[in-house]
Design a protein around this motif. Structure first.
Motif, mmCIF file in Angstrom:
data_model
loop_
_atom_site.group_PDB
_atom_site.id
_atom_site.type_symbol
_atom_site.label_atom_id
_atom_site.label_comp_id
_atom_site.label_asym_id
_atom_site.label_seq_id
_atom_site.Cartn_x
_atom_site.Cartn_y
_atom_site.Cartn_z
ATOM 1 N N ASP A 1 70.727 54.232 80.742
ATOM 2 C CA ASP A 1 72.232 53.799 81.265
ATOM 3 C C ASP A 1 72.164 52.341 81.762
ATOM 4 N N GLU A 2 73.434 52.060 82.221
ATOM 5 C CA GLU A 2 73.472 50.400 82.889
ATOM 6 C C GLU A 2 72.801 50.121 84.017
ATOM 7 N N PRO B 1 75.729 46.497 78.201
ATOM 8 C CA PRO B 1 76.862 47.340 77.591
ATOM 9 C C PRO B 1 77.042 47.001 75.867
ATOM 10 N N GLU B 2 76.671 45.855 75.429
ATOM 11 C CA GLU B 2 77.061 45.439 74.421
ATOM 12 C C GLU B 2 76.051 46.289 73.472
ATOM 13 N N ALA C 1 76.751 50.689 74.142
ATOM 14 C CA ALA C 1 77.923 51.180 73.883
ATOM 15 C C ALA C 1 77.981 51.909 72.595
#
Ligand code: 3YE
Length: 192
Positions: free
Chosen positions: A125-126, A81-82, A85
């Motif tokens: 995406d994640e 996510p770092e 984002a």
């Protein structure tokens, strides 16, 4: 990456490669990029205490170059996510997703005995190889194919697809309609 650098050397392409990064020193792409006069950076996984610290360092390197789009091509790390984002990230995958996600897509497709596989370019995406699909091209499995032969034909297709997709995304933009990506002339607003 080399195919993108080549395409972007034409001012009419509409996108510029502002930097190239890798997670290991000696990655061939770093030399290719440096030889073309493109800024390069390296963020080795082993230089950081944990995955989050590595992701934060990678995010800082990316941010320094202020890209509109981050392209993962031959980059075999899961992005956290770092990184995700603040960036729009796309990835190339050597199979027709959602079939055969993960690090061994070509081997897995051969082992399954499929007659058609291919390549996918998708938003990251994640999840791993789960993001919305931008484009796909099919490649037939030929009798006698081994992993190297099939992967070679997939890579040729991936290069053309990536150059075309990055051109469309950067010149014409895109629209996300649920999981469906519309780019350029296909954008959903123009189809309604
Ligand atoms: N990250 C996110 N979402 C995605 N990275 C890639 C695609 C993609 C992504 O859709 N969030 C294999 C990863 C699979 C793996 O487990 N890698 C390990 C390192 C393995 C090693 O070198 O020892 C890791 O630390 O991430 C790009 C393709 C990822 C391939």
């Amino acid at each position: 990456m080399a195919a993108l650098v080549e395409a972007a050397s034409d001012p009419g392409y509409g996108a510029e490669v502002v930097a190239v990064g890798a997670d290991r020193e000696g990655a061939a792409g770093l030399k290719t990029a440096a030889d073309a006069g493109i800024p390069v950076f390296c963020t080795p996984f082993s230089a950081y205490p944990d995955r989050s610290a590595w992701n934060s360092a990678l995010a800082a390197e990316i941010a320094a170059h202020r890209p509109d789009l981050v392209v993962s091509a031959g980059f075999m790390r899961i992005l956290g996510p770092e990184v995700l984002a603040g960036n729009t990230v796309i990835n190339l995958h050597p199979a027709l997703l959602p079939a055969f996600p993960g690090a061994h897509a070509v081997r897995d497709a051969l082992a399954h005995g499929v007659k058609v596989t291919g390549a996918t370019v998708h938003f990251v995406d994640e999840g791993v190889d789960t993001g919305p699909i931008i484009d796909q091209v099919a490649v037939r499995v030929e009798p006698g194919d081994d992993e190297a032969a099939l992967h070679g034909r997939i890579k040729a297709v991936e290069q053309r697809m990536l150059v075309e997709a990055v051109g469309r995304l950067t010149r014409d933009g895109w629209r996300l309609d649920g999981r469906t990506v519309w780019t350029g002339k296909e954008r959903a607003e123009e189809n309604r």
